[in-house]
Enzyme design. Structure first.
Site, PDB file in Angstrom:
ATOM      1  CG  ASP A  31      33.953  51.114  68.216  1.00 47.07           C
ATOM      2  OD1 ASP A  31      35.051  50.559  68.346  1.00 47.07           O
ATOM      3  OD2 ASP A  31      33.668  51.837  67.247  1.00 47.07           O
TER       4      ASP A  31
ATOM      5  CD  GLU B 254      37.269  43.071  72.111  1.00 50.69           C
ATOM      6  OE1 GLU B 254      38.120  43.453  71.285  1.00 50.69           O
ATOM      7  OE2 GLU B 254      36.046  43.046  71.859  1.00 50.69           O
TER       8      GLU B 254
ATOM      9  CG  ASP C 200      35.448  47.271  71.949  1.00 50.68           C
ATOM     10  OD1 ASP C 200      36.566  46.771  72.153  1.00 50.68           O
ATOM     11  OD2 ASP C 200      35.114  47.752  70.842  1.00 50.68           O
TER      12      ASP C 200
END
Length: 184
Positions: free
Chosen positions: A144, A71, A11
């Site tokens: 996260d 992502e 991420d």
């Protein structure tokens, strides 16, 4: 004999970069680890990008992932935020590509849908589902790292499907698939 591989999920971010690793044996996944790279204390954006690159290289050297799921940046109204996020993603991708590791991008909604069945799920819902599926004892304070782990799990769930996202097997594939997208 069961096939075995490791998937690194990322991420990307310039404040916090989350990541998670799973091991796939046959058709089962096992949790390896999740963590985050804290970048808040650094003011220089280039230092942040260097640290992202170095951390991904360190993860590659330590865990030898076979594939990377990342992502993709979502489209927002703040152009500066998108630019920063795109740079963070690009540096993470460059680290993986330098090791000839195939990379697949997933939109945030696709990751949420794969994990929870709802493309509009909250970070907390995604984290709770991962906790259940991977039998995690505790969840981190910041989510996260669970977002990075979610990218890896999404990739596992989408394996073998024809349309999984944008995939790159190396620099040549990346350039070939993106020719003509940028105009001078």
């Amino acid at each position: 004999m069961a096939t075995e591989k490791i998937i690194l999920g990322i991420d990307p971010g310039t404040t916090i970069m989350g990541f998670g690793l799973i091991k796939v044996v046959g058709k089962k996944m096992q949790f390896i680890q999740m963590n985050e790279l804290q970048l808040k204390k650094y003011d220089d954006p280039y230092t942040k990008l260097k640290l992202i690159f170095e951390r991904i290289i360190e993860l590659i050297d330590t865990y030898h992932p076979d594939e990377i799921a990342i992502e993709a940046p979502f489209f927002g109204k703040n152009v500066q935020s998108m630019l920063k996020l795109g740079r963070a993603q690009g540096v993470a991708m460059a680290a993986g590509l330098s090791g000839q590791i195939p990379i697949t991008e997933y939109l945030p909604k696709k990751i949420k849908m794969a994990i929870t069945g709802n493309g509009n799920a909250s970070k907390e819902q995604v984290a709770k589902m991962l906790q259940s599926v991977l039998s995690l004892k505790t969840l981190p304070k910041n989510l996260d790292s669970t977002d990075g782990l979610a990218a890896a799990v999404c990739h596992f769930y989408n394996e073998g499907r024809v349309e999984v996202g944008k995939s790159y097997s190396g620099w040549e594939a990346f350039v070939k698939q993106n020719e003509g997208r940028v105009k001078n």
